[in-house]
Design a protein around this motif. Sequence first.
Motif, PDB file in Angstrom:
ATOM      1  N   ILE A  32      11.405   0.302  25.619  1.00 58.87           N
ATOM      2  CA  ILE A  32      10.732  -0.833  25.156  1.00 58.87           C
ATOM      3  C   ILE A  32       9.482  -0.656  24.637  1.00 58.87           C
ATOM      4  O   ILE A  32       8.564  -0.244  25.554  1.00 58.87           O
ATOM      5  N   VAL A  33       9.081  -1.004  23.492  1.00 57.16           N
ATOM      6  CA  VAL A  33       7.830  -0.954  22.873  1.00 57.16           C
ATOM      7  C   VAL A  33       7.111  -2.239  22.945  1.00 57.16           C
ATOM      8  O   VAL A  33       7.495  -3.336  22.443  1.00 57.16           O
ATOM      9  N   ILE A  34       6.129  -2.374  23.543  1.00 58.25           N
ATOM     10  CA  ILE A  34       5.387  -3.626  23.896  1.00 58.25           C
ATOM     11  C   ILE A  34       4.240  -3.844  23.495  1.00 58.25           C
ATOM     12  O   ILE A  34       3.507  -3.115  23.305  1.00 58.25           O
ATOM     13  N   GLY A  35       4.038  -5.196  22.486  1.00 56.95           N
ATOM     14  CA  GLY A  35       2.832  -5.490  21.765  1.00 56.95           C
ATOM     15  C   GLY A  35       3.125  -6.301  20.686  1.00 56.95           C
ATOM     16  O   GLY A  35       3.822  -6.072  19.813  1.00 56.95           O
ATOM     17  N   ASP A  36       2.234  -7.645  20.717  1.00 57.72           N
ATOM     18  CA  ASP A  36       2.192  -8.325  19.286  1.00 57.72           C
ATOM     19  C   ASP A  36       1.745  -7.525  18.266  1.00 57.72           C
ATOM     20  O   ASP A  36       2.140  -8.045  17.226  1.00 57.72           O
ATOM     21  N   GLU A  37       1.065  -6.564  18.404  1.00 60.15           N
ATOM     22  CA  GLU A  37       0.344  -6.046  17.136  1.00 60.15           C
ATOM     23  C   GLU A  37       1.212  -5.139  16.445  1.00 60.15           C
ATOM     24  O   GLU A  37       1.012  -4.975  15.229  1.00 60.15           O
ATOM     25  N   VAL A  67      11.404  -3.570  20.445  1.00 58.75           N
ATOM     26  CA  VAL A  67      10.071  -3.792  20.435  1.00 58.75           C
ATOM     27  C   VAL A  67       9.885  -5.481  20.794  1.00 58.75           C
ATOM     28  O   VAL A  67      10.581  -6.409  20.349  1.00 58.75           O
ATOM     29  N   VAL A  68       9.118  -5.605  21.629  1.00 64.68           N
ATOM     30  CA  VAL A  68       8.978  -6.936  22.678  1.00 64.68           C
ATOM     31  C   VAL A  68       7.535  -7.567  22.616  1.00 64.68           C
ATOM     32  O   VAL A  68       6.705  -6.716  22.487  1.00 64.68           O
ATOM     33  N   ALA A  69       7.642  -8.762  22.155  1.00 67.51           N
ATOM     34  CA  ALA A  69       6.000  -9.274  22.228  1.00 67.51           C
ATOM     35  C   ALA A  69       5.365  -9.384  23.465  1.00 67.51           C
ATOM     36  O   ALA A  69       5.906  -9.230  24.558  1.00 67.51           O
ATOM     37  N   ASP A  70       4.143  -9.785  23.574  1.00 69.03           N
ATOM     38  CA  ASP A  70       3.500  -9.784  24.888  1.00 69.03           C
ATOM     39  C   ASP A  70       3.835 -11.250  25.601  1.00 69.03           C
ATOM     40  O   ASP A  70       3.030 -11.967  25.798  1.00 69.03           O
ATOM     41  N   GLY A  93       2.729   0.570  26.193  1.00 75.48           N
ATOM     42  CA  GLY A  93       1.778  -0.364  25.689  1.00 75.48           C
ATOM     43  C   GLY A  93       1.685  -1.592  27.029  1.00 75.48           C
ATOM     44  O   GLY A  93       2.739  -1.693  27.792  1.00 75.48           O
ATOM     45  N   GLY A  94       0.666  -2.204  27.027  1.00 81.78           N
ATOM     46  CA  GLY A  94       0.489  -3.306  27.991  1.00 81.78           C
ATOM     47  C   GLY A  94       0.013  -2.953  29.237  1.00 81.78           C
ATOM     48  O   GLY A  94       0.186  -3.695  30.198  1.00 81.78           O
ATOM     49  N   ILE A  95      -0.679  -1.760  29.609  1.00 87.15           N
ATOM     50  CA  ILE A  95      -1.090  -1.351  31.024  1.00 87.15           C
ATOM     51  C   ILE A  95      -2.644  -1.137  31.103  1.00 87.15           C
ATOM     52  O   ILE A  95      -3.160  -0.493  31.747  1.00 87.15           O
ATOM     53  N   GLY A  96      -3.224  -1.850  30.111  1.00 88.31           N
ATOM     54  CA  GLY A  96      -4.824  -1.742  30.075  1.00 88.31           C
ATOM     55  C   GLY A  96      -5.374  -2.664  30.827  1.00 88.31           C
ATOM     56  O   GLY A  96      -4.679  -3.252  31.772  1.00 88.31           O
ATOM     57  N   PRO A  97      -6.855  -3.088  30.469  1.00 91.51           N
ATOM     58  CA  PRO A  97      -7.571  -3.680  31.313  1.00 91.51           C
ATOM     59  C   PRO A  97      -7.616  -5.528  30.651  1.00 91.51           C
ATOM     60  O   PRO A  97      -8.342  -6.079  31.593  1.00 91.51           O
ATOM     61  N   ILE A 102       0.199  -7.171  30.214  1.00 91.46           N
ATOM     62  CA  ILE A 102       0.921  -7.756  31.318  1.00 91.46           C
ATOM     63  C   ILE A 102       2.339  -7.048  31.505  1.00 91.46           C
ATOM     64  O   ILE A 102       3.181  -7.610  32.041  1.00 91.46           O
ATOM     65  N   THR A 103       2.545  -6.036  31.181  1.00 90.69           N
ATOM     66  CA  THR A 103       3.568  -5.289  31.279  1.00 90.69           C
ATOM     67  C   THR A 103       3.748  -5.077  33.016  1.00 90.69           C
ATOM     68  O   THR A 103       5.031  -5.342  33.402  1.00 90.69           O
ATOM     69  N   VAL A 104       2.849  -4.754  33.590  1.00 90.52           N
ATOM     70  CA  VAL A 104       2.910  -4.395  35.125  1.00 90.52           C
ATOM     71  C   VAL A 104       3.432  -5.752  35.667  1.00 90.52           C
ATOM     72  O   VAL A 104       4.419  -5.751  36.533  1.00 90.52           O
ATOM     73  N   ASP A 105       2.840  -6.767  35.298  1.00 92.79           N
ATOM     74  CA  ASP A 105       3.385  -8.280  36.004  1.00 92.79           C
ATOM     75  C   ASP A 105       4.618  -8.631  35.667  1.00 92.79           C
ATOM     76  O   ASP A 105       5.554  -9.042  36.227  1.00 92.79           O
TER      77      ASP A 105
END
Length: 274
Positions: A32-37, A67-70, A93-97, A102-105
């Motif tokens: 799963i590739v995560i990110g609006d960008e 590919v999934v949006a945020d 993607g999605g495990i930054g600050p 929001i990947t972890v959540d």
Amino acid sequence: MADETCPLRAAQIALIPVPMNESPRIYTAALIVIGDEILSGRTHDKNIAQVAEWLGNQAIRLTEVRVVADVTAAIAGAVNTLRVSNDYLFTTGGIGPTHDDITVDAVAEALGVAVIVHPHARAILESYYETRGGLTEARLRMARVPEGAELIPNRYTGAPGIRFDNIFLMAGVPQITAGMLDALSGKLEGGLPLLSETVGCWVQESEVAELLRLTEAAHASCHIGSYPFWRDGKTGANFVVRSVDAVDLAACTQNLMRGLEKLDRPPFPGGLPS
């Protein structure tokens, strides 16, 4: 979104190894590739190819990429679908600050567990940011994991990846992802490696469609992919034969080449430059 990172000493994070044994069955993975960008086209994803290649080297077959949006619900839904239909599930993607990491959540929601600050990850980040303004709430987000998760080290960063059972949460930055994959090399159980042979030919696909169908049907373990190209005013194609059975692969490749020769279309073992 870009993940914020910091240096890591490999000894600071331990990952419980899983022995890798050759097995007659095929092990599969999804990504799963995560990110609006990514969906907007602002960022060109480079992780799919490197994850696919790395999985192949581990004798694990990548079967699907999404590919999934945020969006928490979208991520959670994809996680729950793909983690049960594959041996392994990777996300990038999605495990930054930042607030949109929001990947972890989303993964915690999919698994029905709480989100906690992992003490080992916190210690690493505290050490790094001690002389860089301290561990702020934003930076502390990179220590959050689904409760019960392990950490994935890499040689580039302190903000770790995350493993929960058969799910692996990786950074979105390709170099950091590569480091996390390196840390996992040889630690996942894989099956028989997928072997391949390539045959090139100056021919239109439509001229050999029936040959390809009949040749594949005659070899139960083989799949033939056709990849056309156009060069110097001519039409050609490379045919990639794949199988987990080396003997069947060789026989299928030979039969394909003989079939092309009978059609007066000389085959080129190893393929043609496209």
